[in-house]
Design a protein around this motif. Structure first.
Motif, PDB file in Angstrom:
ATOM      1  N   PRO A 143       0.850  -1.199   0.000  1.00 51.12           N
ATOM      2  CA  PRO A 143       0.000   0.000   0.000  1.00 51.12           C
ATOM      3  C   PRO A 143       0.879   1.240   0.000  1.00 51.12           C
ATOM      4  O   PRO A 143       2.006   1.210   0.506  1.00 51.12           O
ATOM      5  N   PRO A 144       0.407   2.349  -0.555  1.00 50.17           N
ATOM      6  CA  PRO A 144       1.227   3.559  -0.637  1.00 50.17           C
ATOM      7  C   PRO A 144       1.551   4.168   0.722  1.00 50.17           C
ATOM      8  O   PRO A 144       2.462   4.974   0.829  1.00 50.17           O
ATOM      9  N   PHE A 145       0.807   3.781   1.772  1.00 53.07           N
ATOM     10  CA  PHE A 145       1.093   4.278   3.122  1.00 53.07           C
ATOM     11  C   PHE A 145       0.440   3.345   4.139  1.00 53.07           C
ATOM     12  O   PHE A 145      -0.425   2.528   3.798  1.00 53.07           O
ATOM     13  N   GLN A 146       0.856   3.468   5.396  1.00 53.07           N
ATOM     14  CA  GLN A 146       0.293   2.676   6.489  1.00 53.07           C
ATOM     15  C   GLN A 146       0.083   3.581   7.691  1.00 53.07           C
ATOM     16  O   GLN A 146       0.995   4.305   8.095  1.00 53.07           O
ATOM     17  N   LEU A 147      -1.101   3.538   8.266  1.00 56.72           N
ATOM     18  CA  LEU A 147      -1.419   4.337   9.443  1.00 56.72           C
ATOM     19  C   LEU A 147      -1.712   3.409  10.617  1.00 56.72           C
ATOM     20  O   LEU A 147      -2.435   2.422  10.466  1.00 56.72           O
ATOM     21  N   PRO A 148      -1.153   3.725  11.783  1.00 60.57           N
ATOM     22  CA  PRO A 148      -1.465   2.905  12.967  1.00 60.57           C
ATOM     23  C   PRO A 148      -2.924   3.085  13.371  1.00 60.57           C
ATOM     24  O   PRO A 148      -3.501   4.163  13.200  1.00 60.57           O
ATOM     25  N   ASP A 149      -3.522   2.044  13.899  1.00 63.03           N
ATOM     26  CA  ASP A 149      -4.933   2.100  14.288  1.00 63.03           C
ATOM     27  C   ASP A 149      -5.191   3.143  15.365  1.00 63.03           C
ATOM     28  O   ASP A 149      -6.293   3.690  15.464  1.00 63.03           O
ATOM     29  N   SER A 150      -4.173   3.434  16.175  1.00 59.71           N
ATOM     30  CA  SER A 150      -4.357   4.377  17.283  1.00 59.71           C
ATOM     31  C   SER A 150      -4.312   5.834  16.846  1.00 59.71           C
ATOM     32  O   SER A 150      -4.574   6.734  17.647  1.00 59.71           O
ATOM     33  N   LEU A 151      -3.984   6.068  15.587  1.00 61.05           N
ATOM     34  CA  LEU A 151      -3.860   7.448  15.118  1.00 61.05           C
ATOM     35  C   LEU A 151      -5.242   8.014  14.802  1.00 61.05           C
ATOM     36  O   LEU A 151      -5.834   7.723  13.759  1.00 61.05           O
TER      37      LEU A 151
END
Length: 228
Positions: A143-151
């Motif tokens: 994927p072009p980016f990954q975000l933590p669930d807590s963000l």
């Protein structure tokens, strides 16, 4: 009407002329018209045609296609132009066929030079697309980016000082600007201030003055930004 004898005499003369052009008068009759000899005759005739202007080379194409230089390969490969022959490294094109091609393109409102540029641009673009596609195949799909669930839920609101406070600060700064004659060191452009010091002349100004002017500019610019 010519008699049979006259026709035979003329054919004999034509035969003799061909033999002379081929340079084979000393050979036996059966070898005077060999494939190699006839090829030589054809080449000599083409040389004569070139001299008479019936054939033109790449350098002459610009006479018939404005702005086109060395476009022979393009018209051969793109339009399947086949009315040509090659002599050494040079290509020669039948002038009448080139004129017909020029007229046909004109009737279709096609500028050959611009069309060549278009095809070149398309080819370069396709090369880039192919290069990107090839590079992507080598890489694992990510994927072009990954975000933590807590963000989540991280926001703020801008601070807006009271207009009266900002105007008072600007009034104070303008008074200082006039009183201390800071126009010697600072330029004002509406709501923005800039120091006049430029290298290497900044080395002649005292550090205290430069520091004070830099601080004044920062305060003035922040106040104007807050007000406007």
């Amino acid at each position: 009407m010519k008699t049979q004898e006259q026709i035979l005499r003329e054919l004999s003369k034509i035969r003799e002329a061909i033999v002379r052009i081929a340079g084979t008068p000393g050979l036996p009759p059966e070898e005077q018209f060999s494939e190699a000899a006839l090829d030589k005759v054809a080449l000599e005739l083409k040389k004569l045609s070139i001299k008479r202007g019936e054939w033109i080379d790449d350098g002459d194409l610009s006479r018939y296609f404005k702005g086109v230089y060395n476009g022979g390969r393009f018209i051969r490969e793109t339009f399947g132009f086949n009315d040509f022959f090659k002599k050494g490294k040079s290509y020669y094109y039948r002038k009448s066929s080139i004129i017909r091609l020029s007229q046909e393109l004109k009737s279709r409102n096609v500028d050959l030079a611009r069309y060549m540029e278009l095809k070149e641009s398309e080819a370069k673009f396709q090369e880039k697309v192919s290069a990107v596609a090839a590079a992507n195949k080598k890489q694992k799909k990510k994927p072009p980016f990954q975000l933590p669930d807590s963000l989540k839920d991280i926001t703020t609101e801008d601070f807006h000082p009271a207009v009266e406070i900002v105007e008072a600060e600007l009034s104070k700064l303008r008074e200082q600007f006039t009183k201390e004659n800071l126009s010697k060191y600072i330029d004002l452009y509406g709501g923005h201030a800039m120091m006049k010091f430029r290298y290497p002349f900044s080395g002649f100004a005292e550090k205290e003055i430069k520091s004070k002017c830099r601080r004044w500019c920062d305060q003035y610019n922040m106040a104007c930004d807050a007000l406007f």
